[in-house]
Write a protein that holds these residues in place. Structure first.
Motif: not given
Length: 233
Positions: A158-165, A192-196, A225-233
């Motif tokens: 399945e494919m889901i989406t999450k909001d990251l900033d 498979l996590v795809c962060v734009p 959620d742990i991986l995304l919390s360690h992404c900074a832009f």
């Protein structure tokens, strides 16, 4: 009678001479036609060669213009337990090792590569690894290209989406349960996590691993959620 015979002989001689004079004329005419045909052929070949050179030159110019339009590509650089996504001299994003979870203890990166890796703690009952990579393209393009490689293209995936900033992160996931050779129930997972990072740059995570059912340390959706919390832009 002799005069008649002499006259006939004279006429025959005249006809013979006339025929001999006409033959060289025909030969000259054939030679002139041959020269004219050869000249026309040379002109055609020269024209074709010029057209071919012009087409080749135009193709080279189009390729150069395409390269200029594409511009530089995003790349990955590494630090101590961290990686950065860079475009030229600009740092677009940074990811640091999540030390708050026992799933990850070390981030490995080789300079010049577009891929980094974090091994899962097999001694704690979690096998597999998490691959981190930079992709020049949109998150949807990355998802479409890597979903089969990551193992999230099956019927149960399945494919889901999450909001990251304000960024829409695409996540493909699949899980299955089976009995291994040791007669133990094992849960296998794939993400498979795809962060734009920008309009045409994606930071990707490919997670594959397994753990025993009932194991204290597990690999589930919480790791996303742990991986995304360690992404900074």
């Amino acid at each position: 009678m002799k005069k008649f015979i002499t006259l006939v002989a004279a006429l025959a001689l005249i006809v013979s001479l006339a025929a001999c004079q006409e033959k060289p004329s025909s030969s000259v005419s054939d030679s002139s036609a041959s020269q004219s045909s050869s000249a026309e052929k040379d002109a055609e070949e020269s024209s074709e060669a010029e057209e071919s050179e012009e087409e080749s030159s135009e193709a080279d110019m189009e390729e150069e213009e395409l390269v200029e339009e594409e511009g530089p590509l995003a790349a990955m650089t590494g630090g101590e337990n961290s990686i950065s996504v860079v475009l030229g001299e600009d740092v677009l994003a940074q990811f640091t090792l999540p030390t708050e979870t026992a799933v990850y203890s070390k981030l490995t990166y080789s300079e010049g590569s577009s891929i980094a890796q974090m091994m899962h703690p097999v001694m704690d009952g979690v096998s597999g690894s998490t691959i981190i990579e930079v992709y020049n393209g949109t998150s949807q393009e990355y998802y479409d290209e890597y979903k089969s490689i990551a193992g999230v293209d099956g019927e149960d995936a399945e494919m889901i989406t999450k909001d990251l900033d304000g960024r829409e992160v695409l996540i493909g996931k699949a899980a299955s349960q089976s009995v291994n050779d040791m007669k133990k129930e094992v849960c296998s997972v794939a993400y498979l996590v795809c962060v734009p990072v920008s309009d045409n740059v994606t930071l990707g995570f490919r997670i594959n691993g397994s753990y025993g059912v009932g194991n204290e340390l597990v690999l589930d959706d919480s790791v996303i959620d742990i991986l995304l919390s360690h992404c900074a832009f």
